[in-house]
Scaffold this active site. Structure first.
Site, PDB file in Angstrom:
ATOM      1  CG  ASP A 275      -0.251   0.090   2.530  1.00  0.00           C
ATOM      2  OD1 ASP A 275       0.895   0.563   2.591  1.00  0.00           O
ATOM      3  OD2 ASP A 275      -0.858  -0.321   3.535  1.00  0.00           O
ATOM      4  NE  ARG A 276      -0.993   7.750   0.259  1.00  0.00           N
ATOM      5  CZ  ARG A 276      -0.698   8.720  -0.604  1.00  0.00           C
ATOM      6  NH1 ARG A 276      -0.983   8.593  -1.857  1.00  0.00           N
ATOM      7  NH2 ARG A 276      -0.109   9.818  -0.200  1.00  0.00           N
TER       8      ARG A 276
END
Lengths: 137, 137, 137, 137
Positions: free
Chosen positions: B13-14
């Protein structure tokens, strides 16, 4: 009237953008919403014992999106001919087109045979015609 | 003998780490592998008309992991009592424990009734006993 | 005021129910919505260089859900003590509780050090206190 | 030498088949494996500050697959011209082709400018040429 998807944190990747595979899912969300809207939700197909597999998808990614963006998805009937339904999608964040996509679908009756939509599902066919690109222009 | 999962790009994920929700999926992968290994793959349950819903999961995240890490998952039978199977999981990258987890499962017969595993699936019960923590120590 | 999630087709599995791993994602959706609502969206943490990893999750699955169900998620602050925030979740379809869950989170400053929320993020701490179970009863 | 993906339970949907969106992820898995194999894993690009967004994907679904199927993915370089890399994929279960797919990629330098691969990444360009369809036939 476009379908709206709010990008979730779990939909981003380590490039800090929405992972490209998720747009295929946003297409399904918008399609599901569109079909329900015209009275032909998946539940209706299931009730009749009809399966509708996806036979083709394609996406052109124009701009990246990320967490908390609201993606608006416009959907259109490109073609309903013989056994195949073709849909077009334009996804936007504000005014920017972020993705253009297409999908194709067929319909299988309870015995797994391809259905001719115009003949075997005439009411559905009529609804689809009303949402063809030409009809909307 | 641990199950191995290579972390994929789409699982990050980010924050640049493996998204926490994916560990629940790694648990399922390892469980699926373990059950197949002891001769009780999901196919076997499906063939008998038995459903096995997950009734509980929990994860303690110890260290982050990311793309291209190989997560090794060790699984153990914590308890098989009455209608409930409890499993434990330890996930490691090299020697580091990255996640400790638990899950609980029940078994439903064709009529949707809870099954007593010891009585109704005795061969499965015996296999589970052989993989209890005590038996392995 | 509960967060609402419409279950998508891609969130179901071959048992014809919502796959259990997705509830961890619904928790994140609801948490993200809740934090934005109290003025502390993830963007705010990112802007300050603060990371907030999930350190624990657990779910008790009470009833199955499936495609097209609307899951309402109520979220509550269970505890905000020292370096750890604990949240509770109740998910319902109509009046039925389908899942009860908990999560725990910590906060890391730009140098990766654990933050004491009461001291280092006092405005956030005050907001959290206002949403504690006791405060709401 | 094909990349192998074992279909997981969480990758199936209520039609009891592998959800179509997951094939986009299998493509990424195979691509990631292929790039690592030729010495140009994502880590190498990240180390050089190069980002490589996906600009196009398409899939033709030939046959359905489901839980526990092993999907073998063969990957080929269709074209590496100017700023764009085009890859082709054939996915098989045993001898049956289940999906044919394509993807296109570009490469962005640290300043976000499109890179000419032949000029700016000549060693990578040479490796890609060795895996073009023509070279393999």
């Amino acid at each position: 009237m476009a379908y709206k998807h709010l990008v979730q944190y779990y939909e981003t990747d380590r490039m800090k953008i929405t992972h490209h595979s998720n747009y295929i899912r946003f297409m399904e969300e918008a399609r599901s919403d569109f079909l329900r809207h015209i009275g032909w939700g998946y539940e209706e197909f299931e009730r009749r014992g009809i399966l509708s597999p996806v036979v083709h998808v394609e996406c052109d990614y124009r701009k990246t999106t990320t967490y908390a963006d609201v993606i608006e998805v416009d959907i259109i009937v490109e073609e309903m001919k013989g056994v195949r339904l073709k849909l077009g999608y334009i996804m936007r964040v504000w005014e920017d087109v972020v993705c253009e996509a297409k999908s194709a679908h067929c319909f299988l009756d309870e015995d797994g045979r391809l259905m001719n939509v115009k003949k075997q599902l005439p009411e559905f066919y009529v609804e689809l015609q009303r949402h063809r690109r030409e009809a909307l222009e």
